[in-house]
Design a protein around this motif. Sequence first.
Motif, short mmCIF file in Angstrom:
data_model
loop_
_atom_site.label_atom_id
_atom_site.label_comp_id
_atom_site.label_asym_id
_atom_site.label_seq_id
_atom_site.Cartn_x
_atom_site.Cartn_y
_atom_site.Cartn_z
N MET A 1 0.85 -1.20 0.00
CA MET A 1 0.00 0.00 0.00
C MET A 1 0.88 1.24 0.00
SD MET A 1 -3.01 1.01 2.71
CE MET A 1 -3.98 2.48 2.46
N SER A 2 0.60 2.19 -0.95
CA SER A 2 1.45 3.37 -1.08
C SER A 2 1.18 4.35 0.06
CB SER A 2 1.18 4.07 -2.42
OG SER A 2 -0.17 4.47 -2.51
N ALA A 3 2.21 5.13 0.40
CA ALA A 3 2.07 6.11 1.47
C ALA A 3 1.17 7.25 1.00
CB ALA A 3 3.44 6.66 1.86
N PRO A 4 0.39 7.84 1.89
CA PRO A 4 -0.49 8.93 1.50
C PRO A 4 0.31 10.15 1.04
CG PRO A 4 -0.37 8.75 3.89
CD PRO A 4 0.32 7.55 3.34
N THR A 5 -0.21 10.83 0.02
CA THR A 5 0.45 12.03 -0.49
C THR A 5 0.27 13.17 0.50
OG1 THR A 5 -0.04 11.33 -2.75
CG2 THR A 5 0.56 13.63 -2.43
N SER A 6 1.33 13.90 0.77
CA SER A 6 1.23 15.02 1.71
C SER A 6 0.34 16.11 1.14
CB SER A 6 2.62 15.58 2.01
OG SER A 6 3.22 16.05 0.82
N ARG A 7 -0.39 16.76 2.00
CA ARG A 7 -1.31 17.80 1.57
C ARG A 7 -0.59 19.11 1.28
NH1 ARG A 7 -6.32 18.25 5.51
NH2 ARG A 7 -4.70 18.31 7.13
N VAL A 8 -1.17 19.90 0.40
CA VAL A 8 -0.63 21.21 0.05
C VAL A 8 -1.00 22.20 1.16
CG1 VAL A 8 -0.66 23.12 -1.60
CG2 VAL A 8 -0.85 20.75 -2.41
N ARG A 9 0.00 22.79 1.77
CA ARG A 9 -0.21 23.74 2.86
C ARG A 9 -0.42 25.13 2.27
NH1 ARG A 9 3.68 24.71 5.83
NH2 ARG A 9 2.74 24.68 7.93
N VAL A 10 -1.58 25.74 2.61
CA VAL A 10 -2.00 26.98 1.95
C VAL A 10 -2.26 28.08 2.97
CG1 VAL A 10 -3.63 28.01 0.31
CG2 VAL A 10 -3.11 25.56 0.17
N LEU A 11 -1.80 29.28 2.63
CA LEU A 11 -2.09 30.49 3.39
C LEU A 11 -2.97 31.38 2.52
CD1 LEU A 11 -1.26 32.50 5.84
CD2 LEU A 11 0.30 33.45 4.14
N VAL A 12 -3.95 32.06 3.13
CA VAL A 12 -4.84 32.97 2.40
C VAL A 12 -4.72 34.37 2.98
CG1 VAL A 12 -7.22 33.49 1.75
CG2 VAL A 12 -6.46 31.11 1.89
N ALA A 13 -4.54 35.37 2.11
CA ALA A 13 -4.43 36.76 2.57
C ALA A 13 -5.31 37.65 1.70
CB ALA A 13 -2.98 37.22 2.53
N ASP A 14 -6.28 38.29 2.33
CA ASP A 14 -7.17 39.22 1.63
C ASP A 14 -7.79 40.14 2.67
OD1 ASP A 14 -9.56 40.36 0.22
OD2 ASP A 14 -8.87 39.01 -1.38
#
Length: 215
Positions: A1-14
């Motif tokens: 079983m393949s390792a889970p793909t790391s999630r994209v870490r996102v910052l939001v500025a508005d």
Amino acid sequence: MSAPTSRVRVLVADDHPLFREAIVRTIRERPDFELVGEASDGRAALEAIRELQPDVAVIDVKMPELDGLQVVSAVRRDELGTRILLLSAYLDSAIVFQAVGAGAAAYLSKEADRAQIADAIAAVARGETVLSPEAQAGIAAEVRSRQVEDRPLLTPRELEVLGHVAAGRGAPEIARLIHLSPATVKGHLQSLYEKLGVSDRAAAVAEAMRRGLLE
């Protein structure tokens, strides 16, 4: 079983709370994204980028303290790893050109739907560059404009007259050598002065040499 793909870490500025919350909801709905922070002005966004080191920062172009372009420039200057996706309510060609040159990874209109923004975040995280069709058209227009400004389109006859001017010849002598009337030569001289942004012969020669029109 393949390792889970790391999630994209996102910052939001508005600085607009409702729009910022809409982007936040979009990120939270994607299982491959992780919201790591929010900011309401450019300075806070830059500080959060330095502290949290997100993969992607979604930033409004027009914000208090620092605007989006200044944040992009600071991220590039400090060699931070975060890739910047800029959002704007309007797409000015000069600003788009400047933003991409400063290092922005994406430039989208705020009119883009949530799916388009999410797809752009994912693409930017993969190292891609994403530009809306309007932004692409703006960059193309800006490139064409700057090329015209940098190298004025002198006609072959104007270049010929300019060569004689550089050799120290006056209008009557130039007219005799190229078989035109002195008035016509003076018309060519006035035209090339206007294209080069100068007002006399010496300045025309100097400017033409600076721009590579004369050797």
